[in-house]
Design an enzyme around this catalytic site. Structure first.
Site, PDB file in Angstrom:
ATOM      1  N   LYS A  27     -23.034  -3.819 -22.930  1.00 56.43           N
ATOM      2  CA  LYS A  27     -24.433  -4.269 -23.098  1.00 56.43           C
ATOM      3  C   LYS A  27     -24.894  -4.111 -24.532  1.00 56.43           C
ATOM      4  O   LYS A  27     -24.347  -3.318 -25.311  1.00 56.43           O
ATOM      5  CB  LYS A  27     -25.363  -3.485 -22.162  1.00 56.43           C
ATOM      6  CG  LYS A  27     -25.331  -1.950 -22.320  1.00 56.43           C
ATOM      7  CD  LYS A  27     -26.208  -1.393 -23.415  1.00 56.43           C
ATOM      8  CE  LYS A  27     -25.982   0.082 -23.662  1.00 56.43           C
ATOM      9  NZ  LYS A  27     -26.641   0.634 -24.839  1.00 56.43           N
ATOM     10  N   ASP A 155     -27.221   4.476 -18.500  1.00 55.98           N
ATOM     11  CA  ASP A 155     -26.866   3.056 -18.627  1.00 55.98           C
ATOM     12  C   ASP A 155     -25.992   2.546 -17.485  1.00 55.98           C
ATOM     13  O   ASP A 155     -25.648   1.361 -17.454  1.00 55.98           O
ATOM     14  CB  ASP A 155     -26.106   2.816 -19.944  1.00 55.98           C
ATOM     15  CG  ASP A 155     -26.993   3.011 -21.162  1.00 55.98           C
ATOM     16  OD1 ASP A 155     -28.232   2.916 -21.023  1.00 55.98           O
ATOM     17  OD2 ASP A 155     -26.440   3.259 -22.245  1.00 55.98           O
TER      18      ASP A 155
HETATM   19  O1  C5P Z   1     -27.454   9.377 -19.665  1.00 60.23           O
HETATM   20  P1  C5P Z   1     -26.343   9.583 -20.652  1.00 60.23           P
HETATM   21  O2  C5P Z   1     -25.370  10.626 -20.190  1.00 60.23           O
HETATM   22  O3  C5P Z   1     -25.707   8.324 -21.072  1.00 60.23           O
HETATM   23  O4  C5P Z   1     -27.044  10.166 -21.947  1.00 60.23           O
HETATM   24  C1  C5P Z   1     -26.314  10.857 -22.935  1.00 60.23           C
HETATM   25  C2  C5P Z   1     -27.270  11.722 -23.735  1.00 60.23           C
HETATM   26  O5  C5P Z   1     -28.144  10.876 -24.484  1.00 60.23           O
HETATM   27  C3  C5P Z   1     -28.175  12.599 -22.915  1.00 60.23           C
HETATM   28  O6  C5P Z   1     -27.558  13.825 -22.626  1.00 60.23           O
HETATM   29  C4  C5P Z   1     -29.370  12.782 -23.845  1.00 60.23           C
HETATM   30  O7  C5P Z   1     -29.079  13.731 -24.837  1.00 60.23           O
HETATM   31  C5  C5P Z   1     -29.453  11.431 -24.548  1.00 60.23           C
HETATM   32  N1  C5P Z   1     -30.404  10.514 -23.893  1.00 60.23           N
HETATM   33  C6  C5P Z   1     -31.765  10.734 -24.059  1.00 60.23           C
HETATM   34  N2  C5P Z   1     -32.676   9.895 -23.469  1.00 60.23           N
HETATM   35  C7  C5P Z   1     -32.268   8.833 -22.737  1.00 60.23           C
HETATM   36  C8  C5P Z   1     -30.872   8.576 -22.570  1.00 60.23           C
HETATM   37  C9  C5P Z   1     -29.967   9.441 -23.160  1.00 60.23           C
HETATM   38  O8  C5P Z   1     -32.156  11.696 -24.734  1.00 60.23           O
HETATM   39  N3  C5P Z   1     -33.159   8.033 -22.172  1.00 60.23           N
END
Ligand code: C5P
Length: 329
Positions: A27, A155
């Site tokens: 994406k 995501d």
């Molecule tokens: O959700 P995901 O594991 O992909 O996110 C990785 C990291 O990115 C999270 O641990 C966080 O530190 C940061 N993040 C965030 N806010 C979001 C998505 C991700 O702070 N909306």
């Protein structure tokens, strides 16, 4: 088989499937507005996703344990094969949720840049959920797969859904968005990935510095950090199908964090501005998403960048979300 899972009752005990091939897209965030972090450290987002034609292919076959192998990446050491692997976590989560106690081997063939801000790991997780649900005949509905996807990462639900969608919350609360036409991208890949948490941390640092500063230039930059919502003109541009119009509305607030960690990204975008109708960092980066007005101009730009020794991929969007390519009994 144990029946301990929260959705254990849904299992269909027909003959097991021998091999399932699922494909899921990467994406680009066409728009990414970032708010200050909540108490969990997550940043509320106002985003528009577009699924693009760089794919992760996952082939699932029965096995005693849950294991994963990877192909398609220049340096395999950049993809963990242990519990940090999102596809592996997805399979284990589905097994726990449904009470399934068998295993799976997941073969990942990657074409989305690793740690590039294009949701490659999330696509692996979405594909693994769908593939295991088919292989194990666990029969979870789309809604339930979406709920498991959101537990795996912000995501992952979008990789299941595909197309074009507005994301709020952590990016996991999705509403499909109307979009016309086909958009032509050049994805300029950096040799070394960026860590998403590190980019969010850099973003928070900049926001804090800006709030503390009384300097005029700093305050102007701070306005870039004030949380923004997707404006109505953005949706009008999406509906027009006109790349030139959409290009003028592409925006990624998080790129302030990516620029701090990788300053060359900002200068590269500036250098290429005249060649494209719009350019932004994809998600947390470091991949640059360059929108072109025609397939021909995108091909020419990709070719030129490759001539400079860069890795430039071609893709178009929107494309469909995770789907079964084939399943054999
Ligand atoms: O959700 P995901 O594991 O992909 O996110 C990785 C990291 O990115 C999270 O641990 C966080 O530190 C940061 N993040 C965030 N806010 C979001 C998505 C991700 O702070 N909306």
């Amino acid at each position: 088989m144990s029946n301990a899972g929260e959705w254990a009752g849904e299992r269909d005990d027909a003959q097991p499937v021998a091999r399932v091939h699922v494909r899921a897209p990467g994406k680009v965030n066409l728009f990414l507005g970032v708010d200050a972090p909540d108490e969990d450290g997550y940043h509320p987002l106002s985003t528009v996703f577009q699924a693009v034609s760089l794919y992760e292919d996952v082939v699932a076959t029965p096995a005693d344990d849950v294991t994963v192998s990877v192909s398609g990446v220049a340096d395999p050491s950049t993809v963990p094969l242990d519990d940090r692997n999102l596809a592996l976590r997805a399979a284990k989560l589905l097994a726990v949720a449904t009470g399934f106690d068998g295993g799976v081997h997941l073969e990942l063939h990657k074409t989305v840049p690793v740690a590039g801000g294009m949701g490659g790991g999330s696509a692996d997780a979405a594909a693994a959920l769908l593939a295991c649900n088919e292989l194990w005949r666990t029969g979870l509905s789309h809604e339930r797969l979406h709920a498991l996807a959101a537990r795996l990462g912000a995501d992952v639900p979008f990789a299941l859904m595909g197309g074009t969608a507005v994301g709020s919350g952590r990016g996991d609360v999705l509403t499909p968005a109307l979009s016309r036409g086909r958009y032509e991208w050049v994805l300029l890949v950096d040799d070394e990935g960026l860590s998403t948490p590190a980019v969010y941390r850099a973003f928070d640092e900049i926001a804090a510095e800006d709030r503390a500063s009384s300097d005029e230039a700093e305050l102007a930059r701070a306005r870039r950090i004030d949380p923004v919502q997707v404006p109505p003109e953005f949706f009008e541009a999406l509906l027009s199908g006109d790349a030139l119009r959409l290009g003028g509305h592409l925006r990624n607030q998080l790129e302030a964090g990516s620029f701090r960690l990788r300053p060359a990204l900002e200068s590269t975008l500036e250098r290429l501005a005249a060649d494209v109708v719009g350019g932004i960092v994809s998600g947390s980066g470091p991949t640059l998403a360059l929108l072109c007005d025609t397939a021909e101009s995108a091909d020419a730009l990709a070719e030129r960048l490759r001539g400079e020794g860069r890795t430039a991929l071609r893709a178009h969007g929107p494309v469909r979300g995770a789907h079964v390519v084939s399943a054999a009994d």
